[in-house]
Design an enzyme around this catalytic site. Structure first.
Site, mmCIF file in Angstrom:
data_model
loop_
_atom_site.group_PDB
_atom_site.id
_atom_site.type_symbol
_atom_site.label_atom_id
_atom_site.label_comp_id
_atom_site.label_asym_id
_atom_site.label_seq_id
_atom_site.Cartn_x
_atom_site.Cartn_y
_atom_site.Cartn_z
ATOM 1 N N LYS A 281 10.179 -13.101 -10.617
ATOM 2 C CA LYS A 281 9.303 -12.300 -11.477
ATOM 3 C C LYS A 281 9.605 -10.833 -11.177
ATOM 4 C CE LYS A 281 5.754 -9.744 -11.714
ATOM 5 N NZ LYS A 281 6.056 -8.749 -12.652
ATOM 6 N N GLY B 182 6.943 -10.404 -16.914
ATOM 7 C CA GLY B 182 5.552 -10.272 -17.344
ATOM 8 C C GLY B 182 4.775 -9.390 -16.392
ATOM 9 N N GLY C 268 2.255 -8.267 -13.411
ATOM 10 C CA GLY C 268 2.017 -8.747 -12.047
ATOM 11 C C GLY C 268 0.757 -9.581 -11.929
ATOM 12 N N VAL D 247 1.718 -13.095 -14.347
ATOM 13 C CA VAL D 247 2.841 -13.944 -13.908
ATOM 14 C C VAL D 247 2.888 -14.011 -12.371
ATOM 15 C CG1 VAL D 247 5.353 -14.184 -13.908
ATOM 16 C CG2 VAL D 247 4.168 -13.542 -16.007
ATOM 17 N N GLY D 248 2.716 -12.854 -11.719
ATOM 18 C CA GLY D 248 2.766 -12.819 -10.256
ATOM 19 C C GLY D 248 1.676 -13.684 -9.640
ATOM 20 N N GLU E 81 7.114 -7.674 2.027
ATOM 21 C CA GLU E 81 7.812 -6.414 2.345
ATOM 22 C C GLU E 81 7.037 -5.337 1.598
ATOM 23 O OE1 GLU E 81 10.389 -6.181 4.286
ATOM 24 O OE2 GLU E 81 11.196 -8.218 4.354
ATOM 25 N N CYS F 105 11.144 2.531 0.024
ATOM 26 C CA CYS F 105 10.067 2.072 0.917
ATOM 27 C C CYS F 105 10.320 2.494 2.361
ATOM 28 C CB CYS F 105 9.934 0.567 0.825
ATOM 29 S SG CYS F 105 11.508 -0.255 1.015
ATOM 30 N N GLU G 139 1.340 6.535 1.563
ATOM 31 C CA GLU G 139 2.683 6.489 0.975
ATOM 32 C C GLU G 139 2.664 7.253 -0.352
ATOM 33 O OE1 GLU G 139 4.196 2.755 -0.669
ATOM 34 O OE2 GLU G 139 5.951 3.042 0.581
HETATM 35 P P1 NAD Z 1 3.771 -3.111 -7.030
HETATM 36 O O1 NAD Z 1 3.050 -3.692 -5.883
HETATM 37 O O2 NAD Z 1 2.974 -2.448 -8.081
HETATM 38 O O3 NAD Z 1 4.594 -4.233 -7.787
HETATM 39 C C1 NAD Z 1 5.515 -5.063 -7.115
HETATM 40 C C2 NAD Z 1 5.629 -6.370 -7.850
HETATM 41 O O4 NAD Z 1 4.396 -7.063 -7.727
HETATM 42 C C3 NAD Z 1 5.861 -6.221 -9.354
HETATM 43 O O5 NAD Z 1 6.700 -7.243 -9.797
HETATM 44 C C4 NAD Z 1 4.472 -6.373 -9.918
HETATM 45 O O6 NAD Z 1 4.463 -6.788 -11.254
HETATM 46 C C5 NAD Z 1 3.892 -7.415 -8.992
HETATM 47 N N1 NAD Z 1 2.442 -7.433 -8.909
HETATM 48 C C6 NAD Z 1 1.573 -6.413 -9.094
HETATM 49 N N2 NAD Z 1 0.311 -6.844 -8.936
HETATM 50 C C7 NAD Z 1 0.389 -8.161 -8.627
HETATM 51 C C8 NAD Z 1 -0.588 -9.164 -8.361
HETATM 52 N N3 NAD Z 1 -1.890 -8.906 -8.380
HETATM 53 N N4 NAD Z 1 -0.149 -10.404 -8.072
HETATM 54 C C9 NAD Z 1 1.174 -10.688 -8.042
HETATM 55 N N5 NAD Z 1 2.127 -9.789 -8.304
HETATM 56 C C10 NAD Z 1 1.740 -8.533 -8.599
HETATM 57 O O7 NAD Z 1 4.875 -2.164 -6.420
HETATM 58 P P2 NAD Z 1 5.925 -1.246 -7.201
HETATM 59 O O8 NAD Z 1 5.145 -0.091 -7.732
HETATM 60 O O9 NAD Z 1 6.744 -2.051 -8.125
HETATM 61 O O10 NAD Z 1 6.891 -0.797 -6.017
HETATM 62 C C11 NAD Z 1 6.604 0.231 -5.169
HETATM 63 C C12 NAD Z 1 6.014 -0.282 -3.877
HETATM 64 O O11 NAD Z 1 6.880 -1.238 -3.297
HETATM 65 C C13 NAD Z 1 5.880 0.795 -2.832
HETATM 66 O O12 NAD Z 1 4.652 0.656 -2.167
HETATM 67 C C14 NAD Z 1 7.018 0.518 -1.889
HETATM 68 O O13 NAD Z 1 6.855 0.994 -0.609
HETATM 69 C C15 NAD Z 1 7.106 -0.945 -1.935
HETATM 70 N N6 NAD Z 1 8.443 -1.406 -1.536
HETATM 71 C C16 NAD Z 1 8.605 -2.021 -0.327
HETATM 72 C C17 NAD Z 1 9.850 -2.441 0.075
HETATM 73 C C18 NAD Z 1 10.063 -3.124 1.394
HETATM 74 O O14 NAD Z 1 11.080 -3.768 1.568
HETATM 75 N N7 NAD Z 1 9.176 -3.024 2.325
HETATM 76 C C19 NAD Z 1 10.932 -2.260 -0.759
HETATM 77 C C20 NAD Z 1 10.744 -1.638 -1.979
HETATM 78 C C21 NAD Z 1 9.472 -1.233 -2.357
#
Ligand code: NAD
Length: 472
Positions: A170, A201, A203, A206-207, A245, A279, A379
């Site tokens: 996803k 889709g 988060g 679909v998540g 992560e 990140c 962050e």
């Molecule tokens: P996000 O948490 O908004 O989204 C990440 C993914 O989760 C997306 O696919 C999103 O659609 C999904 N998602 C969102 N809400 C969800 C829910 N309630 N249930 C299931 N899935 C859900 O993050 P982002 O804005 O896409 O990415 C930035 C963040 O990711 C930053 O905080 C960054 O630090 C972190 N990040 C961490 C790493 C790592 O390896 N530690 C790597 C890259 C990014």
């Protein structure tokens, strides 16, 4: 315009059951550059059934065969790397040179590392009268963010497939187009139906459906701490394994005997990579109070080299942020830094000149930042560096560890033994010593609220295995 109207489930491109689509916006032109389906719970259910049915035969494939598929996947990614780089430069805003080397290059490296790892991995060992066997875990739901979208995806998919698991990806709704290129490659290499599935889709729809689904055995999530927490809560109802992560607020600790010029300029570059949307970025630069003024000048000069501009034009070192929402969040933090009394060294909340379109933010440095300021704790995920003075080595370690995060970090010293001693005191999953290079075979992951579980290399493979003991 890349328009995708189908999801990839059970080895075929299928019409989604969810209604509507998601527009993908180009970060520099602000124009719609693509469209993907808005999948729903029923699409997840279809994919989960397909992945579940495919699991047993895939888990039983000989290791050499899985290694061969991974080689083909790597070759397929390499063959389309220019298209992947341009797509991600558009949807994320990464300057094209970095998009080529990291956004498109790293997935090739990571995927290509698994055939060899697989061949040398010990899936069995003997302990007394027991044979300990490591078996594939089952169906994996991979939920990925937008900042290094294909790298984050392959960091899960490659080891999961290598382990013998089947996968449902996803991708982020913000940068999903690259995932469709991946699915096309998967289809082209003829991976057995159901082994890899793609459901795009929202988060929350679909998540969460993946996290809730009883046929999904594990969620491997990369993203924000807020969403990671929610995924854990939802996944708890079926006791599935969850690897997280999450975010970071990583320190670069410059000890007073370090090469200050090198340490500071390197730290500025690290912080501003991908417009600070990394990140593991070193967003807090810790320098001895005695060297604070000097570090400010070095950092100011280093930041001036970060020309801002169109990611596809080839000259810019700093592209736009991914979205208007992300830009607002970052500008909010810059204003907060000013209110909190941090010293603005360069940049600030005003729009950069000559760029009427695109979600650009000036590379910004604050100095005199204290650990109790929100810009030192939260962050920001933009090109914002906080320079923080410390009194002595113990104080530096205390400040470095004084956040809820623990993903990455750096230590700089003229004395490598001292640097390593301090590195071992940091509560964080990775520490680069005196500019030590990224290693795609070394485990990557967080302490504290940066998550749990490790990706990449052998440790990444182990995430997707169960352990069974057979007493003989
Ligand atoms: P996000 O948490 O908004 O989204 C990440 C993914 O989760 C997306 O696919 C999103 O659609 C999904 N998602 C969102 N809400 C969800 C829910 N309630 N249930 C299931 N899935 C859900 O993050 P982002 O804005 O896409 O990415 C930035 C963040 O990711 C930053 O905080 C960054 O630090 C972190 N990040 C961490 C790493 C790592 O390896 N530690 C790597 C890259 C990014």
């Amino acid at each position: 315009m890349r328009v995708h109207e189908q999801l990839y489930i059970d080895g075929s491109w299928v019409a989604p059951l969810g209604k509507g689509s998601i527009d993908v916006v180009n970060a520099s032109s602000e124009e719609v550059m693509g469209r993907v389906p808005r999948g729903n719970e029923q699409d997840v259910d279809r994919a989960a059934r397909a992945a579940s049915a495919a699991f047993e035969p895939w888990a039983a494939t000989p290791i050499a065969e899985r290694a061969r598929y991974l080689e083909q996947l790597k070759d397929g990614l390499a063959a389309r790397s220019d298209e992947i780089a341009r797509t991600i430069a558009g949807e994320v805003g990464t300057p094209i040179n970095i998009a080529r080397s990291i956004q498109a290059g790293l997935p090739v490296t990571v995927t290509g590392s698994y055939p060899a790892l697989l061949r040398e991995f010990h899936f069995e060992e003997r302990v007394g009268n027991s044979i300990i066997v490591r078996e594939p875990l089952g169906v994996v739901g991979a939920i990925t963010p937008w900042n290094y979208p294909l790298h984050q995806a392959m960091g899960k998919i490659a080891p999961a497939l290598a382990a013998g698991c089947t996968v449902i990806l996803k991708p982020s709704a913000v940068a999903p187009l690259n995932a469709f290129i991946l699915a096309e490659i998967v289809h082209q290499i003829g991976l057995p139906p159901g082994v890899f599935n793609l459901v795009s889709g929202a988060g929350a729809v679909v998540g969460e459906a993946l996290a809730r689904h009883p046929l999904v055995d594990m969620i491997s999530f990369t993203g924000s701490t807020v969403a990671g927490r929610r995924v854990s809560e939802v996944a708890a109802s079926t006791i599935k394994r969850v690897a997280l992560e999450l975010g970071g607020k990583s320190p670069s600790v410059v000890l007073d005997d370090a090469d200050l010029q090198k340490a500071v300029s390197h730290s500025v570059s690290n912080c501003f990579l991908n417009s600070g949307q990394t990140c593991s970025a070193w967003t807090r630069l810790l320098v001895s109070r005695k060297q604070h003024a000097q570090a400010i000048e070095i950092a100011r000069t280093a930041a001036a080299k970060f020309t801002i501009g169109d990611p596809l034009a080839g000259q810019a070192r700093l592209g736009p942020l991914v979205s208007a929402e992300q830009r607002e969040q970052v500008l909010g933090y810059i204003r907060r830094g000013l209110e909190e009394g941090a010293q603005l060294v360069t940049g600030g909340p005003d729009a950069p000149e000559g760029l009427p379109r695109g979600y650009y933010v000036k590379p910004t440095i604050f100095a005199g930042v204290r650990s109790d300021m929100s810009i030192a704790q939260e962050e920001i995920f933009g090109p914002v560096l906080c320079i923080m003075p410390y009194e002595d080595e113990d104080d530096a370690v205390r400040i470095a560890n004084d956040t809820v995060y623990g993903l990455a970090g750096a230590v700089w010293s003229g004395d490598p033994a001292r640097a390593q001693r301090v590195a071992r005191r940091l509560r964080t999953g990775q520490v680069d010593i005196n500019g030590g290079k990224f290693n795609a075979l070394a485990p990557f992951g967080g302490y504290k609220q940066s998550g749990h579980g490790r990706e990449l290399g052998k440790h990444g493979l182990e995430e997707f295995l169960e352990v069974k003991s057979l007493q003989t």
